[in-house]
Design a protein around this motif. Structure first.
Motif, PDB file in Angstrom:
ATOM      1  N   LYS A  55      35.353  47.787  50.132  1.00  0.00           N
ATOM      2  CA  LYS A  55      36.353  46.812  49.693  1.00  0.00           C
ATOM      3  C   LYS A  55      36.423  46.786  48.160  1.00  0.00           C
ATOM      4  O   LYS A  55      37.513  46.805  47.582  1.00  0.00           O
ATOM      5  CB  LYS A  55      36.008  45.423  50.241  1.00  0.00           C
ATOM      6  CG  LYS A  55      37.020  44.371  49.863  1.00  0.00           C
ATOM      7  CD  LYS A  55      36.678  43.032  50.468  1.00  0.00           C
ATOM      8  CE  LYS A  55      37.748  42.027  50.029  1.00  0.00           C
ATOM      9  NZ  LYS A  55      37.349  40.674  50.239  1.00  0.00           N
ATOM     10  N   GLU A  59      39.667  47.956  45.940  1.00  0.00           N
ATOM     11  CA  GLU A  59      40.327  47.005  45.040  1.00  0.00           C
ATOM     12  C   GLU A  59      40.455  47.588  43.645  1.00  0.00           C
ATOM     13  O   GLU A  59      41.434  47.343  42.941  1.00  0.00           O
ATOM     14  CB  GLU A  59      39.557  45.687  44.991  1.00  0.00           C
ATOM     15  CG  GLU A  59      39.706  44.858  46.245  1.00  0.00           C
ATOM     16  CD  GLU A  59      38.811  43.626  46.255  1.00  0.00           C
ATOM     17  OE1 GLU A  59      38.914  42.857  47.228  1.00  0.00           O
ATOM     18  OE2 GLU A  59      38.008  43.434  45.318  1.00  0.00           O
ATOM     19  N   SER A  70      42.683  51.457  55.655  1.00  0.00           N
ATOM     20  CA  SER A  70      42.607  50.879  54.323  1.00  0.00           C
ATOM     21  C   SER A  70      43.962  50.282  53.995  1.00  0.00           C
ATOM     22  O   SER A  70      44.992  50.790  54.432  1.00  0.00           O
ATOM     23  CB  SER A  70      42.278  51.945  53.274  1.00  0.00           C
ATOM     24  OG  SER A  70      40.987  52.448  53.441  1.00  0.00           O
TER      25      SER A  70
END
Length: 87
Positions: A55, A59, A70
């Motif tokens: 994650k 990001e 994703s």
């Protein structure tokens, strides 16, 4: 594609690869030792850590996996970052 990436990119990618390697090894171990409670706890710990690192990576640097595994940023950023195997 040649893109300059910060040192943090490589550190995060290496950490993710190390955690995923541990998961592969624990999976192989648990295939032959399915009742090892401590190994299962370790597996779950590293699975959670892997999810958090993925994650964080996505990001900062974009998606790691395709086919809906994703999320994409806007605009579509599937091809923005170099792939881990390209660095």
């Amino acid at each position: 594609m040649s893109k300059t990436l910060p040192p943090e990119y490589y550190e995060l990618l290496e950490e993710l690869q190390a955690v995923d390697f541990v998961l592969v090894e624990l999976t192989l171990y648990l295939d032959t030792h399915p009742n090892d409670y401590n190994a299962i706890q370790q597996f779950n710990h590293f699975a959670k850590q892997s999810k958090q690192l993925r994650k964080q990576y996505e990001e900062l640097y974009g998606p790691l996996m395709q086919y809906g595994k994703s999320y994409s940023g806007y605009p579509w950023n599937w091809d923005d970052a170099p792939w881990p195997w390209q660095v």
